[in-house]
Structure formats: structure tokens, C-alpha cells
Design a protein around this motif. Structure first.
Motif, PDB file in Angstrom:
ATOM      1  N   SER A 135       0.823  -1.196   0.000  1.00 30.97           N
ATOM      2  CA  SER A 135       0.000   0.000   0.000  1.00 30.97           C
ATOM      3  C   SER A 135       0.863   1.254   0.000  1.00 30.97           C
ATOM      4  O   SER A 135       0.559   2.235  -0.682  1.00 30.97           O
ATOM      5  N   TYR A 210      -8.624   6.042  -5.467  1.00 27.45           N
ATOM      6  CA  TYR A 210      -8.623   5.568  -4.079  1.00 27.45           C
ATOM      7  C   TYR A 210      -9.313   4.203  -4.024  1.00 27.45           C
ATOM      8  O   TYR A 210     -10.194   3.909  -4.843  1.00 27.45           O
ATOM      9  N   GLU A 229      -8.317  -1.235  -3.417  1.00 30.51           N
ATOM     10  CA  GLU A 229      -7.229  -0.262  -3.527  1.00 30.51           C
ATOM     11  C   GLU A 229      -6.290  -0.650  -4.668  1.00 30.51           C
ATOM     12  O   GLU A 229      -5.714  -1.738  -4.651  1.00 30.51           O
TER      13      GLU A 229
END
Length: 352
Positions: A135, A210, A229
Motif C-alpha cells: 500500500s 482511491y 485499492e
């Protein structure tokens, strides 16, 4: 919503992009010209070397490995074969992109050439959490995407997203984001103008998107359960960046003083010209015709093209002209990127 659910954090920390400036266009400008200017204004001319520097060594985010993840992010964009170059420098005065790590600031970046409006003592890119995870690496790619001129994909007007707006405000008002309503509106709920996006489709897999949990989107139906994501550059990301910044393989065409050279370009297109001045003196470099053009001059120093001057005549009825001193024996490159052609007749560039 029960008390226990209200305490749960369902959304990750998000990029909080600073408010983006829009070009001030005079009244009565045609829709064609206005769209072209809005679409191109934050993009760099292709072939630009973007210099980046770190204003700290990882701040309170944690250590030199964070810097390495940002370097890797720049390299991933470059490995697509784009015409932009990225170079790390130690002197902030020599940089267009200045990076800090601060958990109090969150993650964000100014969009494209807007970084040039920020003082050299101020950061233009922020990281507020660790980047050495899947991430976190996606965050680095996302912020670099902003830095080269791309906006949030979920704000694409062609997405057709209908939000549960109060639920969005409530979710983003809680940790880890703790955004006031205006920040949530600017970064999520606000729709971009159709003039600001390329094409007519939305890419939910874009690195500029997003990820969202269930319960925030009412429509389209297939995204009521959320959007995963994005963690890597999508096919659309790769196509889009190469459209704006194609690989530069040919040497710029050499031009001579007082000889007009045609500009045969479509909107967003670019032409590059090499200038080898026959004598040291003051020169003018300009475009001609019914066009909106940004013209940027570079000088070769130690094998690298460094910025000298620029002029942007978009939205005006006249043409932009640079007045510069050129030195015999030095090599210069003029890059002209077209916003639009809005009248009859051709366009050209000349120096004299």
C-alpha cells in the motif's frame, strides 16, 4: 450506525491533494480553446528533467528506506519509457519537486507544473506514513502521478459515481484521516470538469484511484461493495502517461535564425527544436499563428538540458515571445507544446 461501528476505521489514510489552481480564462473564450487549456496547463513539456530532493531523511515516518521507496516509484514511472527524466539532487534550489516525511501532514503532492509556484524552501510532495509495504509503494506511485500532472481518478466525471455523501463525510472525519468537510469534498466528492480529463471513460484500477470500503457508493451498482485499492500502474495509466510524455528518440530539428519553421501539431502535441546560435547576442524566440502554445527554452549544461525561460500565451489573441541572451558555442533546445489552434492559417516558430 451503532457505537461500536462508529469506532471502527473502515477507510485507509488517503492522499489529501492541495486545491488545484485552474487557469484564469478571459470571458468569451471558445469552449474548444478553454478545454484544451484546462487539459494541458498542468502538464510538463515532454523531455523535461524533473529534479527532486528530500528535505529530510524520512522525518518521523521512519528511516532511509522510505527515501528508497520514493526513488523506486520514480523509476517505475520512468521504466514505462516516458520522455520525462527524474534526477535526485541535493540542492533544494535546483529542484522542482521537494519531498518531506511527516505523519502530521499526511500524503499529498501538488499537481504538475503547479509545483513551480511553490517557494524553494517549501515542500511540494508529502508522505505521512510508511512506504515499505504494498500500500505504501502504491502511495509513492500515486503522489508521483500527481507530480507529473494527473488528477484523482475517482473524481473523473465519467465515473458516474453517486456517493452517500453524509456517510463519506462521517468516514473521512474519523481517524486516520480526520478531514474537515471541505477537504473531503475537494478530494472525493467534487467532480472534475470534463475539460480536465482525457477520453470519456473511468479507470477504477488506476493508481490515481482511491480504494473505498462498502457503504460509501450508491451507484454504479457493482461498486456498492467498494473499490479495491489499486496497488500498481494500470494499463490505462501506462497508456495515458505515454500519450502525454512519449519516448524521445529523435534529436530535435535544428533551426536557423530568421527562418520560420512550421508547427504541425494537434492539441497536446509538442515539437522540439535545436538552436546553435551563430553569435553571442540577445535573441527573440517566438511562435506565430492563431494558436495557444507554451514555449520553454532549455540550455545544455554538463550534458543535461536545464531550464532557461518560458512563455505561455494560452487564452490570448497574441503570440508569446522569449527575449534571451544566447551564447555562441552553447546548445539550446526550444520545446513548443500546443494547447489549440483556433484560427485559419498555419502555425510556426522562429528565432531572430
Amino acid at each position: 450506525m451503532n457505537a461500536q461501528a462508529a469506532q471502527e476505521t473502515r477507510v485507509p489514510p488517503y492522499c489529501a491533494q492541495p486545491p488545484q489552481k485552474q487557469p484564469v480564462l478571459r470571458p468569451g473564450l471558445s469552449p474548444h480553446r478553454a478545454r484544451a487549456i484546462q487539459l494541458v496547463h498542468a502538464k510538463w513539456v515532454n523531455g523535461t528533467v524533473l529534479h527532486y530532493t528530500f528535505l529530510d531523511e524520512g522525518g518521523d515516518v521512519g528511516g532511509g528506506e522510505q527515501l528508497e521507496e520514493v526513488r523506486n516509484g520514480f523509476q517505475k514511472w520512468k521504466d514505462l519509457g516516458i520522455g520525462l527524466e527524474f534526477e535526485e539532487v541535493g540542492d533544494r534550489a535546483e529542484s522542482e519537486i521537494r519531498i518531506v516525511f511527516d505523519t502530521r501532514e499526511g500524503s499529498a503532492s501538488y499537481v504538475g507544473t503547479e509545483a513551480l509556484d511553490i517557494g524553494t524552501d517549501e515542500p511540494t510532495m508529502f508522505f505521512g506514513w510508511k512506504l515499505n509495504s504494498r500500500s505504501g509503494r502504491a502511495t509513492a506511485l500515486h503522489e508521483i502521478g500527481h507530480a507529473i500532472g494527473f488528477a484523482h481518478e475517482h473524481q473523473n466525471p465519467f465515473a458516474g459515481i453517486v456517493w452517500d455523501e453524509e456517510e463519506v463525510y462521517e468516514e473521512l472525519g474519523r481517524p486516520p484521516n480526520e478531514w474537515p468537510r471541505e477537504v473531503t469534498f475537494h478530494n472525493i466528492l467534487r467532480k472534475l470538469s470534463r475539460n480536465e480529463v482525457t477520453g470519456s471513460t473511468w479507470d477504477p484500477e488506476s493508481i490515481m484511484e482511491y480504494g473505498f470500503p462498502a457503504g460509501l457508493i450508491l451507484k454504479p451498482q457493482e461498486y456498492r461493495d467498494g473499490i479495491p485499492e489499486p496497488l500498481v500502474l494500470s494499463a490505462h495509466d501506462k497508456e495515458n502517461v505515454l500519450r502525454w510524455y512519449p519516448a524521445i528518440s529523435a534529436r530535435p530539428a535544428r533551426i536557423e535564425p530568421f527562418r520560420s519553421t512550421p508547427l504541425s501539431l494537434s492539441s497536446g502535441g509538442q515539437a522540439d527544436f535545436e538552436i546553435d546560435p551563430p553569435e553571442t547576442r540577445d535573441y527573440k524566440i517566438g511562435t506565430f499563428g492563431s494558436t495557444d502554445v507554451v514555449l520553454v527554452l532549455f540550455e545544455e549544461r554538463d550534458g543535461e538540458l536545464r531550464y532557461v525561460s518560458a512563455v505561455d500565451d494560452s487564452g490570448e489573441d497574441g503570440n508569446g515571445t522569449l527575449s534571451v541572451k544566447l551564447v555562441k558555442g552553447r546548445r539550446y533546445v526550444a520545446r513548443a507544446r500546443l494547447y489549440s489552434s483556433w484560427g485559419s492559417g498555419g502555425a510556426a516558430l522562429m528565432y531572430w
